[in-house]
Design an enzyme around this catalytic site. Structure first.
Site, PDB file in Angstrom:
ATOM      1  CB  SER A  46      -0.907   0.100   1.278  1.00 53.83           C
ATOM      2  OG  SER A  46      -0.294  -0.085   2.326  1.00 53.83           O
ATOM      3  CG  ASP A  61      -4.259   5.207   7.249  1.00 54.33           C
ATOM      4  OD1 ASP A  61      -2.817   5.245   7.576  1.00 54.33           O
ATOM      5  OD2 ASP A  61      -4.532   4.649   6.155  1.00 54.33           O
ATOM      6  CG  HIS A  78      -0.927   3.807   4.834  1.00 53.74           C
ATOM      7  ND1 HIS A  78      -2.127   3.178   5.310  1.00 53.74           N
ATOM      8  CD2 HIS A  78      -0.135   2.718   4.141  1.00 53.74           C
ATOM      9  CE1 HIS A  78      -2.188   1.915   4.760  1.00 53.74           C
ATOM     10  NE2 HIS A  78      -1.128   1.544   4.259  1.00 53.74           N
TER      11      HIS A  78
END
Length: 377
Positions: A48, A339, A342
């Protein structure tokens, strides 16, 4: 006489046809792109932290960031990037003067001329190991990402450029950013790993990554960037309800540090096993850890809490992803984490900039991306 001329033309035509599949008669690749940069493009593999939106197109994937507040500062809005704005890949593309953003492989529109400057195969929640990420539903592991490159993109790229891959791929940067999920969503979660030491797991993990890098090399890749694992134990989701030391969970950081040490060593070892290759190790662990230790001096105010509103496990969330349409902090550039896991675009800017131009071998090893991309293979 006419018959002789016709015969000559016939044999000339046959020789050209015979040459076509093998020669580089109309190769359109150059060691510079249209903007004057030294690289034609980038091919990106990982999780991600470098995903440009592949999971948007995967059915039953729980690891998605295609909704607000993700992308709140990105020109295209929510795109599947797990941050408020640009990720490291977008920013590296800017440093390399690439003419466009790198498209996501899973997007049906990523075909034809759109692949000429590279493709992003990264998938949020995926890992080096095939079974990492299964808890998040449908994700694309690293082995499958490489197969997608080999079986689908590469033949089409050769058609677009009129070049065989050994001629074209040295002009592309291959970025690999993965490994963190193999600890967070595999080693530390699965009971089957209880009898496996961290050292053995890490040795096996880096051995797998070594084979995957060699596979890319066998396909024609020559210039590699390998990203370290970030300080896992400092992320808000890990620190939640766990004892910390200096604000971070030590066993998670120890795992990340061990993997990164193996990865840095691999850069030296594997070069001899991949003729003509150049590799850069980017120590994003140190870059982020330095920010967390001294946030004010690095331009940050908050290094511990999330910028967006995150749904906790008790609320039906996972402690990582932002709530759909949830609240978000006003000054995103002052936060380290967007978040629960990240970093914000502001942190990504520092990672990408240091990766490209830093002269510190503790941050980039053995050199930076700018120097590597200018070197002759």
């Amino acid at each position: 006489m006419a018959a002789t001329s016709s015969s000559r033309l016939f044999f000339l035509a046959l020789s050209l046809l015979a040459c076509f599949p093998f020669c580089n008669c109309h190769c359109s690749v150059s060691n510079k792109n249209a903007e004057g940069g030294m690289m034609k493009g980038m091919f990106v593999f990982g999780s991600s932290l470098v995903d440009n939106g592949n999971n948007n197109f995967l059915p039953n994937s729980l690891a998605r960031a295609d909704y607000l507040p993700y992308g709140i500062d990105f020109p295209l809005g929510p795109s599947g990037r797990f941050t408020n704005g640009r990720n490291v890949i977008d920013l590296l593309g800017g440093h390399l003067k690439l003419p466009s953003l790198i498209p996501a492989f899973s997007d049906p529109k990523t075909r034809g001329s759109k692949i000429v400057h590279g493709v992003n195969y990264a998938s949020g929640a995926s890992g080096i190991l095939d079974d990492t990420g299964s808890l998040a539903g449908h994700v694309i592991n690293l082995n499958q990402q490489i197969r997608n490159f080999e079986e689908i993109t590469l033949p089409e790229l050769e058609t677009q450029l009129g070049c065989r891959s050994p001629q074209s791929l040295p002009n592309y940067l291959f970025v690999v950013g993965t490994g963190g999920n193999d600890y967070s969503f595999n080693y530390f979660l699965r009971s089957s790993n209880q009898n496996v030491s961290l050292e053995i797991f890490t040795a096996n993990l880096t051995a797998s990554l070594s084979r995957q890098l060699k596979k890319l090399h066998s396909l024609g890749a020559r210039k590699f960037v390998v990203m370290s694992i970030n300080p896992l134990g400092c992320s808000p989701v890990v620190r939640m309800n766990r004892p910390t030391h200096n604000g971070c969970v030590q066993n998670m950081n120890r795992a990340a540090h061990l993997f990164n040490s193996h990865l840095k060593s691999l850069v030296d070892v594997i070069r001899a096993e991949m003729p003509g290759s150049s590799l850069v190790f980017v120590n994003s662990y140190k870059i982020i850890r330095d920010i967390i230790k001294n946030p004010i001096s690095k331009g940050f105010k908050d290094s511990s809490t999330t910028c967006c509103e995150v749904a906790s496990i008790s609320e039906g969330g996972n402690g990582i992803l932002c709530k759909r349409g949830g609240e978000v902090c006003a000054n995103r550039s002052s936060h380290v984490f967007f978040d629960g896991l990240h970093p914000t675009e502001a942190v990504n800017v520092q990672i990408a900039t240091k990766a490209y131009v830093s002269s510190l071998k503790t941050e980039v090893y053995p050199t930076n991306i700018a120097r590597m991309t200018k070197s002759k293979i």
